[in-house]
Design an enzyme around this catalytic site. Structure first.
Site, PDB file in Angstrom:
ATOM      1  CB  SER A 138     -69.442 -42.628   8.281  1.00 17.84           C
ATOM      2  OG  SER A 138     -68.584 -41.685   8.875  1.00 17.84           O
ATOM      3  CG  ASP A 149     -71.718 -49.087  18.774  1.00 14.67           C
ATOM      4  OD1 ASP A 149     -71.346 -48.780  17.618  1.00 14.67           O
ATOM      5  OD2 ASP A 149     -71.547 -50.209  19.278  1.00 14.67           O
ATOM      6  CE  LYS A 159     -72.673 -41.743   6.039  1.00 13.95           C
ATOM      7  NZ  LYS A 159     -72.822 -42.325   4.706  1.00 13.95           N
TER       8      LYS A 159
END
Length: 226
Positions: A114, A119, A139
């Protein structure tokens, strides 16, 4: 794509994973899917998918599914939980899949996470980032585990997901500052295109609809799959 090997999907019971399964089976590509319930298995089987009952959180289930006699050409994972879930599969489920893929000598692993992970957190409004933080941390851990696994990987980070039919306006970008929305069916198309593109090897890409990018951002440079 070889007709004798399979594409293996985890997360195919709904959302982007199910859209990927539909897209691949429509092209007569053989698909296996790890599914937790008989209901989901029957639904996917009706689409032409070969279902395997099991839970990605269980190492034995994952290894039984991936380390079989029939070769798995690529693994695609769209596994993900909600911030409210007690047990989230975002890291541990994907870790189990990555470990099994390494053991099986799988040629490619595509992980769908997602925007907001890693970053790309810079693109998110602070309130949304705070709400999703428990899931985004996991994630990012899954992304890093895949990057360090030695597998040929592509990581795709979709923007805000919508369930309407495909617009065919999906694009990929390497710029983590770009944010917006995209339909799940368009994410599926981009994922499947990455399967056949060497340009996508070892890349982390955001997936967006070119007409749903939020205003006021730097110009979006589209990533070419060749």
């Amino acid at each position: 794509m070889s007709s004798t090997s399979y594409i293996f999907i985890a997360g195919a019971s709904r959302g982007v994973g199910q859209e990927i399964a539909k897209y691949l089976t429509a092209q007569q590509i053989q698909v296996k899917a790890l599914l937790r319930t008989e209901v989901a298995a029957k639904e996917l089987e009706a689409m032409g998918v070969h279902p395997i009952l099991g839970d990605a959180l269980n190492v034995d289930d994952v290894e039984r599914a991936i380390l079989g006699d029939e070769p798995i050409q690529a693994v695609i994972s769209t596994l993900g939980g909600l911030p409210t879930d007690d047990v989230k599969p975002d890291y541990i489920g994907n870790k189990n899949l990555i470990d099994a893929a390494v053991k099986a000598g799988v040629q490619r692993f595509i992980l769908v996470t997602s925007i907001g992970s890693g970053d790309s957190a810079v693109s998110m409004p602070p309130q949304a980032l705070a709400t999703l933080k428990p899931v985004l941390i996991l994630k990012e851990q899954a992304e890093q585990y895949l990057i360090n696994s030695g597998l040929n990987y592509t990581i795709i980070r979709p923007g805000g997901l919508k369930s309407e039919p495909a617009t065919n306006n999906g694009l990929l970008t390497e710029d983590p500052r770009i944010v917006g929305s995209i339909h799940r069916a368009d994410v599926a198309q981009l994922v499947c295109r990455c399967l056949n593109s060497d340009h996508a090897n070892h890349k982390v890409l955001s997936a967006l609809d070119r007409n749903m990018i939020y205003p006021g951002l730097p110009e979006c440079v589209e990533f070419s799959l060749g």
